[in-house]
Design an enzyme around this catalytic site. Structure first.
Site, mmCIF file in Angstrom:
data_model
loop_
_atom_site.group_PDB
_atom_site.id
_atom_site.type_symbol
_atom_site.label_atom_id
_atom_site.label_comp_id
_atom_site.label_asym_id
_atom_site.label_seq_id
_atom_site.Cartn_x
_atom_site.Cartn_y
_atom_site.Cartn_z
ATOM 1 N N HIS A 118 10.362 30.559 -6.606
ATOM 2 C CA HIS A 118 11.496 29.870 -6.102
ATOM 3 C C HIS A 118 10.897 28.792 -5.152
ATOM 4 C CE1 HIS A 118 15.001 28.989 -3.850
ATOM 5 N NE2 HIS A 118 15.876 29.636 -4.799
ATOM 6 N N ASP A 195 8.175 37.421 -1.597
ATOM 7 C CA ASP A 195 9.758 36.926 -1.719
ATOM 8 C C ASP A 195 10.577 37.938 -2.271
ATOM 9 O OD1 ASP A 195 11.958 35.718 -2.230
ATOM 10 O OD2 ASP A 195 10.959 34.047 -3.180
ATOM 11 N N GLN A 198 15.155 38.235 -4.813
ATOM 12 C CA GLN A 198 15.449 38.763 -5.965
ATOM 13 C C GLN A 198 15.136 40.283 -6.129
ATOM 14 O OE1 GLN A 198 17.951 37.425 -8.227
ATOM 15 N NE2 GLN A 198 17.776 39.021 -9.699
ATOM 16 N N LYS A 221 22.588 38.015 -1.308
ATOM 17 C CA LYS A 221 22.414 38.420 -2.836
ATOM 18 C C LYS A 221 22.580 39.946 -3.157
ATOM 19 C CE LYS A 221 19.287 36.527 -5.434
ATOM 20 N NZ LYS A 221 18.350 35.457 -6.134
ATOM 21 N N CYS A 358 16.234 26.222 -8.704
ATOM 22 C CA CYS A 358 15.255 25.926 -7.500
ATOM 23 C C CYS A 358 14.103 26.594 -7.787
ATOM 24 C CB CYS A 358 15.895 26.499 -6.274
ATOM 25 S SG CYS A 358 17.585 26.073 -5.708
HETATM 26 N N1 PMP Z 1 13.457 33.283 -3.508
HETATM 27 C C1 PMP Z 1 13.966 33.853 -4.616
HETATM 28 C C2 PMP Z 1 13.433 34.476 -5.616
HETATM 29 C C3 PMP Z 1 15.632 33.477 -4.771
HETATM 30 O O1 PMP Z 1 16.526 33.835 -5.681
HETATM 31 C C4 PMP Z 1 16.442 32.900 -3.547
HETATM 32 C C5 PMP Z 1 17.811 32.511 -3.810
HETATM 33 N N2 PMP Z 1 18.287 32.027 -4.972
HETATM 34 C C6 PMP Z 1 15.564 32.311 -2.535
HETATM 35 C C7 PMP Z 1 14.333 32.445 -2.570
HETATM 36 C C8 PMP Z 1 16.183 31.645 -1.445
HETATM 37 O O2 PMP Z 1 17.251 32.354 -0.872
HETATM 38 P P1 PMP Z 1 18.319 31.742 0.187
HETATM 39 O O3 PMP Z 1 18.708 30.701 -0.620
HETATM 40 O O4 PMP Z 1 19.109 32.757 0.275
HETATM 41 O O5 PMP Z 1 17.575 31.369 1.220
#
Ligand code: PMP
Length: 403
Positions: A118, A195, A198, A221, A358
């Protein structure tokens, strides 16, 4: 199968949106009633600051705020001092790069990331590595686009100082063999940032067993509120890092020519934090634990298998992760932009995600402009799978003229 009827009683949206088929939990999960109530209770019946007031209301807010820290610590099998509240996974991941990377990276050092990351995992380290003249190394993805231990070994070297990888991909749903990777990284003296945005909502996470150095995730999430996330860090590492923000509450002594701060984790929590949201996070975690992370994982896998079986039968559907082990399906309708296809799902009240999620490097790796993504969670059922499959059939038929 989980008792979805019972679970949905805890999500008010199913009362107001009778036709809801929500398959976008990988973007944000639906919000749990008990968590919303806890936030509302704090806003309506407390609203005071924490760690400051010497009166009952403030004391109660502080107790609730700190109780969440215990619940999160227990959720991850960590110590309470190792749990830092942040505004989300993005902030937590940025903190690892800005605090650890800026302090310890040197010219010529290497940081291992992957194309599966991400942007919130990749970009902070890309920035800091550039500033420190360190080199980014990317795990070559396997033929099915996963991170494997074998391929990780190809980029690991004595120069590796940091490894920052996703626990579960938000695009393809693959679980990274992170425990083995952490072991190998530690053998060369590198620290590992996971990270977990997920990962934490879908897998049972034990940071002691994984032995990761940092683990980052967001509350939204896992059915909690937006605006709050967690940075887990080993105490021995956090103790040696400087704060990122300076100001209220994190200070110990302040003079005009010097200052000291509170101990870990409080030195990382400057200013008035998102108190209600932190308090609300506790309810979300307790609920997931009550249902059981292992049960949730099995349930998602069951629904994903059911959907995949049907999807494979539909002509002109391209599936990018046929052998995925979690509840995410990444796919496209042949020769159709995912945004165009998404309109058919919307018409059928099926909420799914279309775009690059993203994570542009992996979209480029898949050689497409973006994907459609259906993601399952504990409140989804077989009826959702049916609606999803029917909408996919309709979309594939509608765009047939472009084949
Ligand atoms: N890493 C991953 C794998 C994600 O799925 C996300 C959110 N889609 C993020 C980082 C970033 O999370 P946040 O937007 O809640 O800060």
């Amino acid at each position: 199968m989980l008792d979805v009827k019972e679970i949905r009683r805890h999500f008010s949206i199913y009362e107001s949106e009778k036709k809801l088929c929500y398959l976008d939990s990988a973007a944000s999960a639906l919000k749990l009633k008990e968590s919303n109530e806890a936030l509302n209770k704090y806003l309506e019946h407390n609203g005071t600051n924490v760690h400051r007031g010497v009166y009952k209301l403030s004391y109660e807010a502080t107790l609730a705020y700190e109780e969440t820290r215990e619940v999160v610590a227990n959720f991850l099998n960590a110590k309470t001092e190792e749990i830092v509240y942040t505004r989300g996974a993005t902030e937590a991941l940025n903190m690892t790069a800005l605090l650890y990377g800026m302090k310890y990276l040197n010219e010529g050092d290497e940081v291992i990331s992957s194309e599966l990351e991400h942007h919130s995992s990749l970009m902070p380290w890309l920035k800091v590595a550039t500033l420190k003249k360190a080199k980014m190394q990317y795990v070559p993805l396997a033929s099915d686009s996963r991170i494997t231990v074998e391929n990780f070994k190809k980029v690991l070297s004595k120069k590796t100082k940091v490894v920052c990888l996703t626990h579960v991909s938000n695009v393809l749903g693959y679980i990274t063999p992170i425990k083995e990777i952490i072991k190998l990284a530690h053998e060369v003296g590198a620290v590992v940032v996971v990270d977990g945005a997920q990962g934490a909502p879908h897998l049972k996470v034990d940071v002691k067993d994984l032995d990761c150095d940092f683990y980052c995730f967001s509350a939204h999430k896992l059915c909690g509120p937006t605006g709050v996330g967690i940075l887990y860090g080993k105490k021995s590492i956090l103790d040696n890092l400087d704060p990122l923000y300076y100001g209220g509450d994190m200070a110990d002594q302040v003079y005009l020519d010097k200052m000291t701060y509170k101990d870990t984790p409080y030195k990382f929590e400057a200013g008035t934090m998102m108190i209600g949201e932190v308090i609300a996070l506790k309810e979300a975690i307790l609920f997931l634990e009550k249902v059981g992370l292992e049960n949730i994982q099995k349930h998602e896998e069951y629904l994903k298998d059911l959907a995949l079986k049907e999807l494979k039968q539909i002509p002109n559907v391209i599936i990018y992760n046929e052998n995925v082990e979690t509840g995410i399906i990444a796919f496209n309708i042949k020769n159709t932009h995912p945004h165009d296809a998404a309109s058919v799902y919307d018409k059928n009240n099926v909420c799914l995600r279309a775009g690059h999620h993203c994570a542009l490097p992996v979209i480029r790796h898949l050689q497409c402009v973006g994907t459609l993504r259906a993601s399952f969670y504990l409140y989804n059922d077989e009826e959702d799978v049916k609606k999803f499959v029917e909408a996919t059939k309709e979309a594939a038929k509608f765009f047939e003229i472009f084949m």
